[in-house]
Motif scaffolding. Structure first.
Motif, PDB file in Angstrom:
ATOM      1  N   VAL A  46       0.800  -1.216  -0.012  1.00 44.93           N
ATOM      2  CA  VAL A  46       0.050   0.025   0.145  1.00 44.93           C
ATOM      3  C   VAL A  46       0.897   1.128   0.024  1.00 44.93           C
ATOM      4  O   VAL A  46       1.677   1.258   0.951  1.00 44.93           O
ATOM      5  N   VAL A  47       0.828   1.868  -1.166  1.00 43.85           N
ATOM      6  CA  VAL A  47       1.717   3.247  -1.209  1.00 43.85           C
ATOM      7  C   VAL A  47       0.687   4.402  -1.177  1.00 43.85           C
ATOM      8  O   VAL A  47      -0.189   4.638  -2.219  1.00 43.85           O
ATOM      9  N   SER A  48       0.751   5.233  -0.280  1.00 43.78           N
ATOM     10  CA  SER A  48       0.080   6.620  -0.206  1.00 43.78           C
ATOM     11  C   SER A  48       1.208   7.712  -0.473  1.00 43.78           C
ATOM     12  O   SER A  48       2.009   8.254   0.415  1.00 43.78           O
ATOM     13  N   LEU A  49       1.020   8.265  -1.561  1.00 45.06           N
ATOM     14  CA  LEU A  49       2.000   9.368  -2.022  1.00 45.06           C
ATOM     15  C   LEU A  49       1.848  10.476  -1.181  1.00 45.06           C
ATOM     16  O   LEU A  49       0.471  10.943  -1.364  1.00 45.06           O
ATOM     17  N   PRO A  50       2.697  11.282  -0.729  1.00 41.84           N
ATOM     18  CA  PRO A  50       2.312  12.457  -0.189  1.00 41.84           C
ATOM     19  C   PRO A  50       1.980  13.641  -1.152  1.00 41.84           C
ATOM     20  O   PRO A  50       2.354  13.751  -2.503  1.00 41.84           O
ATOM     21  N   GLY A  51       1.284  14.506  -0.971  1.00 38.71           N
ATOM     22  CA  GLY A  51       0.908  15.482  -1.787  1.00 38.71           C
ATOM     23  C   GLY A  51       2.009  16.548  -2.340  1.00 38.71           C
ATOM     24  O   GLY A  51       2.079  16.909  -3.423  1.00 38.71           O
ATOM     25  N   SER A  52       3.190  16.664  -1.623  1.00 37.25           N
ATOM     26  CA  SER A  52       4.352  17.369  -1.786  1.00 37.25           C
ATOM     27  C   SER A  52       5.357  16.901  -0.936  1.00 37.25           C
ATOM     28  O   SER A  52       5.197  16.169  -0.155  1.00 37.25           O
ATOM     29  N   SER A  53       6.673  16.876  -1.560  1.00 41.39           N
ATOM     30  CA  SER A  53       7.900  16.518  -0.804  1.00 41.39           C
ATOM     31  C   SER A  53       8.596  17.644  -0.625  1.00 41.39           C
ATOM     32  O   SER A  53       8.667  18.867  -1.394  1.00 41.39           O
ATOM     33  N   PRO A  54       9.496  17.669   0.487  1.00 44.28           N
ATOM     34  CA  PRO A  54      10.191  18.793   0.977  1.00 44.28           C
ATOM     35  C   PRO A  54      11.425  19.061  -0.158  1.00 44.28           C
ATOM     36  O   PRO A  54      11.946  17.761  -0.580  1.00 44.28           O
ATOM     37  N   THR A  55      12.077  20.022  -0.141  1.00 38.72           N
ATOM     38  CA  THR A  55      13.007  20.667  -1.243  1.00 38.72           C
ATOM     39  C   THR A  55      14.366  19.645  -0.714  1.00 38.72           C
ATOM     40  O   THR A  55      14.465  20.054   0.800  1.00 38.72           O
ATOM     41  N   ASN A  56      15.077  19.141  -1.266  1.00 46.51           N
ATOM     42  CA  ASN A  56      16.275  18.587  -0.698  1.00 46.51           C
ATOM     43  C   ASN A  56      17.533  18.564  -1.662  1.00 46.51           C
ATOM     44  O   ASN A  56      17.339  18.003  -2.725  1.00 46.51           O
ATOM     45  N   SER A  57      18.413  19.380  -1.435  1.00 45.06           N
ATOM     46  CA  SER A  57      19.464  19.572  -2.518  1.00 45.06           C
ATOM     47  C   SER A  57      20.383  18.354  -2.562  1.00 45.06           C
ATOM     48  O   SER A  57      21.279  18.121  -3.375  1.00 45.06           O
ATOM     49  N   MET A  58      20.295  17.352  -1.526  1.00 39.81           N
ATOM     50  CA  MET A  58      21.046  16.066  -1.231  1.00 39.81           C
ATOM     51  C   MET A  58      20.116  14.987  -1.938  1.00 39.81           C
ATOM     52  O   MET A  58      18.922  15.186  -2.102  1.00 39.81           O
ATOM     53  N   LEU A  59      20.930  14.008  -2.276  1.00 43.43           N
ATOM     54  CA  LEU A  59      20.317  12.621  -2.854  1.00 43.43           C
ATOM     55  C   LEU A  59      19.345  12.187  -1.719  1.00 43.43           C
ATOM     56  O   LEU A  59      19.538  12.035  -0.743  1.00 43.43           O
ATOM     57  N   LYS A  85       9.074   3.404  -6.651  1.00 44.29           N
ATOM     58  CA  LYS A  85       8.655   3.036  -8.244  1.00 44.29           C
ATOM     59  C   LYS A  85       7.549   4.371  -8.501  1.00 44.29           C
ATOM     60  O   LYS A  85       7.415   4.887  -9.297  1.00 44.29           O
ATOM     61  N   GLU A  86       6.678   4.244  -7.477  1.00 43.73           N
ATOM     62  CA  GLU A  86       5.396   5.151  -7.571  1.00 43.73           C
ATOM     63  C   GLU A  86       5.801   6.638  -7.534  1.00 43.73           C
ATOM     64  O   GLU A  86       5.344   7.609  -8.298  1.00 43.73           O
ATOM     65  N   LEU A  87       6.873   7.030  -6.488  1.00 45.12           N
ATOM     66  CA  LEU A  87       7.360   8.147  -6.828  1.00 45.12           C
ATOM     67  C   LEU A  87       8.036   8.618  -8.285  1.00 45.12           C
ATOM     68  O   LEU A  87       7.984   9.677  -8.860  1.00 45.12           O
ATOM     69  N   ALA A  88       8.665   7.611  -8.379  1.00 42.89           N
ATOM     70  CA  ALA A  88       9.480   7.897  -9.912  1.00 42.89           C
ATOM     71  C   ALA A  88       8.353   8.116 -11.049  1.00 42.89           C
ATOM     72  O   ALA A  88       8.670   8.949 -11.944  1.00 42.89           O
ATOM     73  N   GLU A  89       7.579   7.071 -11.120  1.00 46.97           N
ATOM     74  CA  GLU A  89       6.404   7.497 -11.970  1.00 46.97           C
ATOM     75  C   GLU A  89       5.683   8.727 -12.160  1.00 46.97           C
ATOM     76  O   GLU A  89       5.434   9.156 -12.882  1.00 46.97           O
ATOM     77  N   ASP A  90       5.668   9.179 -11.003  1.00 52.39           N
ATOM     78  CA  ASP A  90       4.721  10.423 -10.379  1.00 52.39           C
ATOM     79  C   ASP A  90       5.644  11.758 -10.811  1.00 52.39           C
ATOM     80  O   ASP A  90       4.817  12.605 -10.793  1.00 52.39           O
ATOM     81  N   SER A  91       6.907  11.582 -10.691  1.00 47.56           N
ATOM     82  CA  SER A  91       7.761  12.815 -10.888  1.00 47.56           C
ATOM     83  C   SER A  91       8.643  12.817 -12.184  1.00 47.56           C
ATOM     84  O   SER A  91       9.006  13.871 -12.598  1.00 47.56           O
ATOM     85  N   PRO A 298      11.221  14.031  -5.555  1.00 46.61           N
ATOM     86  CA  PRO A 298      11.422  13.114  -4.389  1.00 46.61           C
ATOM     87  C   PRO A 298      12.246  11.959  -4.421  1.00 46.61           C
ATOM     88  O   PRO A 298      12.246  11.416  -3.453  1.00 46.61           O
ATOM     89  N   VAL A 299      12.510  11.593  -5.548  1.00 49.25           N
ATOM     90  CA  VAL A 299      13.688  10.582  -5.781  1.00 49.25           C
ATOM     91  C   VAL A 299      14.717  11.306  -6.774  1.00 49.25           C
ATOM     92  O   VAL A 299      14.883  12.183  -7.669  1.00 49.25           O
ATOM     93  N   ASP A 300      15.815  10.282  -6.983  1.00 52.45           N
ATOM     94  CA  ASP A 300      16.710  10.634  -7.943  1.00 52.45           C
ATOM     95  C   ASP A 300      17.444   9.290  -8.277  1.00 52.45           C
ATOM     96  O   ASP A 300      16.954   8.206  -8.111  1.00 52.45           O
ATOM     97  N   MET A 301      18.226   9.316  -9.396  1.00 54.04           N
ATOM     98  CA  MET A 301      18.489   8.178 -10.139  1.00 54.04           C
ATOM     99  C   MET A 301      19.266   6.972  -9.344  1.00 54.04           C
ATOM    100  O   MET A 301      19.378   5.861  -9.869  1.00 54.04           O
ATOM    101  N   HIS A 302      19.790   7.374  -8.403  1.00 58.71           N
ATOM    102  CA  HIS A 302      20.574   6.531  -7.587  1.00 58.71           C
ATOM    103  C   HIS A 302      19.463   5.591  -6.951  1.00 58.71           C
ATOM    104  O   HIS A 302      19.675   4.380  -6.799  1.00 58.71           O
ATOM    105  N   GLU A 303      18.155   5.974  -6.585  1.00 67.58           N
ATOM    106  CA  GLU A 303      17.230   5.224  -6.154  1.00 67.58           C
ATOM    107  C   GLU A 303      16.656   4.185  -7.376  1.00 67.58           C
ATOM    108  O   GLU A 303      16.290   3.119  -7.115  1.00 67.58           O
ATOM    109  N   ILE A 304      16.705   4.766  -8.757  1.00 63.51           N
ATOM    110  CA  ILE A 304      16.426   3.891  -9.975  1.00 63.51           C
ATOM    111  C   ILE A 304      17.358   2.993  -9.928  1.00 63.51           C
ATOM    112  O   ILE A 304      16.990   1.597 -10.117  1.00 63.51           O
TER     113      ILE A 304
END
Length: 543
Positions: A46-59, A85-91, A298-304
């Motif tokens: 069960v994945v509930s995506l947040p409405g927004s993610s905090p800005t983060n200059s780091m990975l 997966k869902e964060l990556a699809e969503d962003s 909310p994600v970056d390519m190291h997570e992919i």
């Protein structure tokens, strides 16, 4: 949890019998959707995506769940991967649709046909087959676009080549409101899903047809994917989003492929995010809002990269063309390798940018051996994976500058109700193997440093140093002195700040791993050129 590391083949005399001299295998049109739950093992999460993610200059931390807690057991990675997966699809990519209503087709010694029906719409496409010598069935590598892949080595290693033209399912040079190809024939020309995910969908449908065949031509167990440049982006996406792919091999993928998006936005000469978004509809439409602000992703390519874990991954990059962002590629690979390490599969990822020929998508001799080893290990189930990081000195990123999280030691058990580790005061980034060398400083001291060689090759090696707290109090800050052998030079170091690159050097903690709990430990790693002789004179001190 199912850890699909790779699926070893069992070779025997009967396995080499090919029915009807590699005759075509036609699927039953009435068979219905294939049972391919292994394409994605997080369907029950069960994945509930947040409405927004905090800005983060780091990975972003790949181990922190959407609820803010960190995973502590390997069994939790399945649902954490589902979140990524869902964060990556969503962003980044746009949605990859679920299993179509119907997939049928045929497999022969020269061709694969694919017929897909979903939501009342249908489309078809095909791919050619090039078999190696010998008797099958053969594992296969799906080659996107035919550009830059060393098909001779693939076949000589015992795998078939499936030549897939991605433009059949998603064409370039179209507007985002009028996308064309088999994917968009079914899901609409104005679909917000980008070409990379459409190509990934096409790879998955080819695998569906192979799995429905009788396996007399192409083995139903043992699949790889590769491609170069834009097709390297597609191969990387396909491997991340289909867990039936045993070996993923992106080549010179550039922006939208392996390189960290936050990194390429700051890397001189790398293709800017806005340019990659506008050049072709590779990314999903949603990515447009992040092109000028990747810190909001909310994600970056190291997570992919981590999504591929613990399956086989061979990343091949070209450091001679700035546009390809190889420095950011090394950052993403090192970050993703931390997921492999946490899952106990660090030998399954190889990164290689240390090449001499700077021509784009050239066949390179440096990649021949790791390509052969990877195919043998992950598609044939023999031998050992290369498990090397060969980072070009001129394109060596510093992971420690891009993360403020540590890698947990994940248990093999289900998580308990105990609180998860706090990366600021309870580092658990311990080596997965026992150190090969005993600590060289006095174990009665405040801290000790021990060394192990992770990988070595003819011109260098990858090492790791474990710093342990020997006291009953929290250690606040540490530094390790060590001496590299003559001719050695560090090209990349992470989880620490080093005072030099050769001879006698000092490595000090970075902000997030200076605090070590009683009886706790942390690690830093490095890649060095020269012989693989272990550093000497390791001593640890703390203020």
């Amino acid at each position: 949890m199912r850890f699909h590391r790779y699926r070893p083949r069992l070779w025997g005399a009967a396995a080499f019998v090919v029915a009807a001299s590699l005759a075509a295998t036609t699927l039953n049109p009435q068979a219905g959707p294939p049972a391919n739950a292994a394409e994605y093992d997080g369907v029950d999460c069960v994945v509930s995506l947040p409405g927004s993610s905090p800005t983060n200059s780091m990975l972003p931390d790949p181990f922190t769940k959407l609820d803010g807690t960190r995973i502590s057991a390997k069994s939790e990675w399945e649902c954490r991967r589902a979140e990524i997966k869902e964060l990556a699809e969503d962003s980044i990519y746009g949605e990859k649709p679920g299993m179509p209503d119907s997939v049928t087709g045929s497999v022969s010694s020269s061709n694969i046909t694919v017929n897909v029906s979903d939501q009342g719409r249908s489309a078809s496409f095909s791919a050619s087959v090039d078999l190696p010598s010998g008797s099958g069935p053969f594992p296969a590598v799906i080659v996107l676009g035919g550009l830059g892949a060393d098909t001779d080595t693939i076949k000589s290693s015992g795998a078939a080549v499936i030549n897939f033209d991605p433009y059949e399912v998603g064409q370039e040079d179209t507007s985002r409101s009028n996308k064309q190809g088999a994917f968009y024939d079914i899901y609409g020309s104005s679909s917000s899903t980008g070409l990379l995910m459409a190509w990934s969908w096409g790879v998955s449908r080819i695998i569906d047809v192979i799995e429905q065949s009788n396996g007399s031509v192409i083995s139903t167990d043992g699949t790889g994917v590769t491609g170069c440049s834009r097709f390297g982006k597609g191969a990387f996406t396909a491997g991340a989003f289909d867990q039936r792919i045993d070996l993923t091999m992106p080549i010179e993928s550039g922006t939208g492929g392996v390189p960290a998006l936050r990194g390429v936005a700051q890397e001189d000469g790398a293709q800017p995010l806005s340019n990659a978004y506008s050049e072709q509809p590779w990314f999903g439409d949603v990515f447009n809002s992040y092109t000028s602000n990747p810190a909001a992703l909310p994600v970056d390519m190291h997570e992919i990269v981590g999504m591929v874990a613990p399956r086989g991954l061979l990343i091949m990059e070209n450091p001679h063309i700035d546009w390809l962002g190889a420095t950011s590629g090394s950052v993403a690979a090192l970050g993703g390798a931390e997921v492999y390490k946490a899952l106990g599969a660090q030998e399954n990822i190889t990164y290689w940018s240390d090449v001499q020929d700077g021509s784009h998508c050239a066949t390179r001799s440096e990649w021949t051996a790791p390509l052969q080893q990877s195919i043998q290990k992950f598609l044939l189930g023999t031998g050992s994976a290369p498990g090397e990081f060969r980072i070009a000195s001129g394109a060596s990123g510093n992971l420690s500058a891009w993360r403020n999280w540590q890698t947990p030691t994940l248990s093999d058990d289900e998580p308990t109700d105990e609180p998860t580790d706090d990366p600021t005061d309870d580092p658990t980034d311990e080596p997965t193997d026992e150190p090969t060398d005993e600590p060289t400083d006095d174990p009665s001291g405040v801290c000790t440093a021990s060394y192990q060689t992770i990988n070595s090759w003819s011109s260098g090696y990858q090492g790791e140093v474990t710093v342990s707290n020997n006291t009953a109090s929290t250690l606040n800050g540490w530094s390790v002195d060590m001496t590299l052998a003559s001719g050695q030079s560090i090209s990349n170091l992470w989880n620490g700040d080093n005072s030099g690159t050769s001879g006698a050097i000092t490595v000090s903690n970075v902000a997030w791993n200076g605090s070590i709990a009683p009886d706790g430990s942390t690690t830093f790693g490095f890649v060095a050129s020269g012989s693989s002789t272990a550093p000497s004179g390791l001593t640890c001190t703390s203020p």
